[in-house]
Design a protein around this motif. Sequence first.
Motif, PDB file in Angstrom:
ATOM      1  N   PRO A 463       0.850  -1.186   0.000  1.00  0.00           N
ATOM      2  CA  PRO A 463       0.000   0.000   0.000  1.00  0.00           C
ATOM      3  C   PRO A 463       0.897   1.252   0.000  1.00  0.00           C
ATOM      4  CG  PRO A 463      -0.579  -1.506   1.809  1.00  0.00           C
ATOM      5  CD  PRO A 463       0.733  -1.966   1.249  1.00  0.00           C
ATOM      6  N   ASN A 536       4.632   6.913   3.150  1.00  0.00           N
ATOM      7  CA  ASN A 536       5.359   5.945   3.954  1.00  0.00           C
ATOM      8  C   ASN A 536       6.743   6.585   4.031  1.00  0.00           C
ATOM      9  OD1 ASN A 536       7.339   3.859   4.418  1.00  0.00           O
ATOM     10  ND2 ASN A 536       5.762   2.331   3.991  1.00  0.00           N
ATOM     11  N   HIS A 539       9.727   5.037   2.546  1.00  0.00           N
ATOM     12  CA  HIS A 539       9.678   5.066   1.073  1.00  0.00           C
ATOM     13  C   HIS A 539      10.089   6.437   0.547  1.00  0.00           C
ATOM     14  CE1 HIS A 539       6.620   1.494   0.716  1.00  0.00           C
ATOM     15  NE2 HIS A 539       7.692   1.201   1.407  1.00  0.00           N
ATOM     16  N   MET A 544      11.035   7.566  -3.134  1.00  0.00           N
ATOM     17  CA  MET A 544       9.733   7.430  -3.806  1.00  0.00           C
ATOM     18  C   MET A 544       9.050   8.792  -3.766  1.00  0.00           C
ATOM     19  SD  MET A 544       6.658   4.722  -3.156  1.00  0.00           S
ATOM     20  CE  MET A 544       5.522   4.329  -4.493  1.00  0.00           C
TER      21      MET A 544
HETATM   22 CU    CU Z   1       5.194   3.766  -0.550  1.00  0.00          CU
END
Ligand code: CU
Length: 552
Positions: A463, A536, A539, A544
């Motif tokens: 997710p 996140n 991440h 990301m």
């Molecule tokens: Cu992520």
Amino acid sequence: MSNRDRMTRFTRRRFLGGVGALGLAGLARLAPADEGHGGARAAAKAALEIEQAAADFVNPLRLPGASGLWGVLKATEVREIRVRRTELAVLPGLASPFWAYAVESGAKRFLNPTLVARRGDEVRVRMANELDQPTIIHWHGLANDDRNDGTGIYVAAPSETYDYGFTVRDRASMYWYHPHPLHITAPQTYRGLAGLFFVADDDEEALRRALGLELGVTEIPLVLQDKSFDHEGRLEYDVPREAMFHGFFGEEILVNLTARPAFTAARRIYRFRLLNGSNARNYRLAFLQGGRRLGFYLIGTDGGLLDAPKRVDQAFLTPAQRLDVLLDLREAREGRPVVLATLGFDPMHNEGAMETGVPKAAAASGGGHEGHAGGAMDGEGKPILRIDVEPTSGYAKKIPAKLSRLPAPPPAGGKPRRIVLAHDGKGNWTINGWQFEMNATPLTVRRGARETWLIENSRASMPHPMHIHGFQFRVLERRGTPAQVRVLGTDSNGLLPQDRGLLDTVLAWPGESVRIALDFTHPFPGDQTYMFHCHNLEHEDLGMMIQYGVKA
Ligand code: CU
Ligand code: C2O
Ligand code: CU
């Protein structure tokens, strides 16, 4: 090894290790999330187990007061925010080293002050970096020009300062502020740097009057954060590169930096303003009593009030998202606490660790789901807050049918822009194959343009809570939504209850496509460069994240 094997093995290990509060709650995750298939009895049992695990939740919930941690302060009165190390007794009786935003104002001291503003207010504040590493404050959800948005392209070095000056133009809502330096946002936020930013307007004040709400008394912010501690009460955050691929999952779910919190409430309507301030953990929130889920009213999202209240009995909350809810405790039974909990669900870490380049051992031995320090898995059913209900009465107010006027979603213009979330097989998460690059702006939009974006998360994925800076958006459609989430859908487009409001962060589950509508109209002159990233935080730190430009 499949996801389910890993889950089962982990649960059994915990179970054999002795059924403490954690072990018992751990069992709850075996309950099917989808109760359409005869799982209602199992769900009730799981709920009861979570409620029992809240028996030792006795620490008074920390609330925003007149000073101190979370103390309420007018945003227009803050002159200087010092970013520094401090100590907080987060575990009862143990002073833990923490990092905080420290403010002095009118002879009072504040840590992570709850800033309150009205639309139109002017904020002029200097951030002083007293850490030994670069930092920057990002005002999450507020629409600012890029310099005042605060991101890793504008950091203050140690002992340097950074000046903000902006007008609050946003809809009334609960926003928040947190660090945003490149590659070290996750550890800085984890160490304690996060605060709330409330914006009020006429609708907001009408609602508070109608229900007799008072911030910190009957209107309660709940900042949910999972953290792990060593035996001396020091925060543990030891996340090797391969564990960042999943994100950090802590053992304790803190609320407003209170461990195992309890709150005593009267039999009346309470407003809870929830922020998922965790690095990576998703929550499936419900209020439990006697094995059943109490209904509650969703009244607002990231970007403020909905048109009208929507009654639900659970909601997912992904990192950085907020939910504004009303709970009518006149519906609760007496003599038994109500427990705010996260129910068990499949965390869907379906990334296929073998093909990612993440060493198999690290992936299987808890690089992700258990957190590095043996933290609890994502998706595990656990109590969050115990609410003891006093047998009082005399409150006769009713929830207004109309809350606000939510602008209609911007009309879809042309073909959607595709945004594909995937991993590159080398342990990196990517957005359309991109990784963060300081000097690259791979995506550009025209100022004033109305666009639809199609966020497609691949099947072998996790997710990803996707967040855009500078603008709020609307969700138009979800497709490929996993069954445990789809059951919460409210219409044929698969929209979840919170998809009906303005959002700055949206969760895309593995295999899911989320179509969103954006209106890139704003009053800032010249070209602006903002961030679009996964919230996140591990991440994000791994890259990301992309910069996108708004051009005239
Ligand atoms: Cu992520
Ligand atoms: Cu709350 Cu770019 O972040
Ligand atoms: Cu943001």
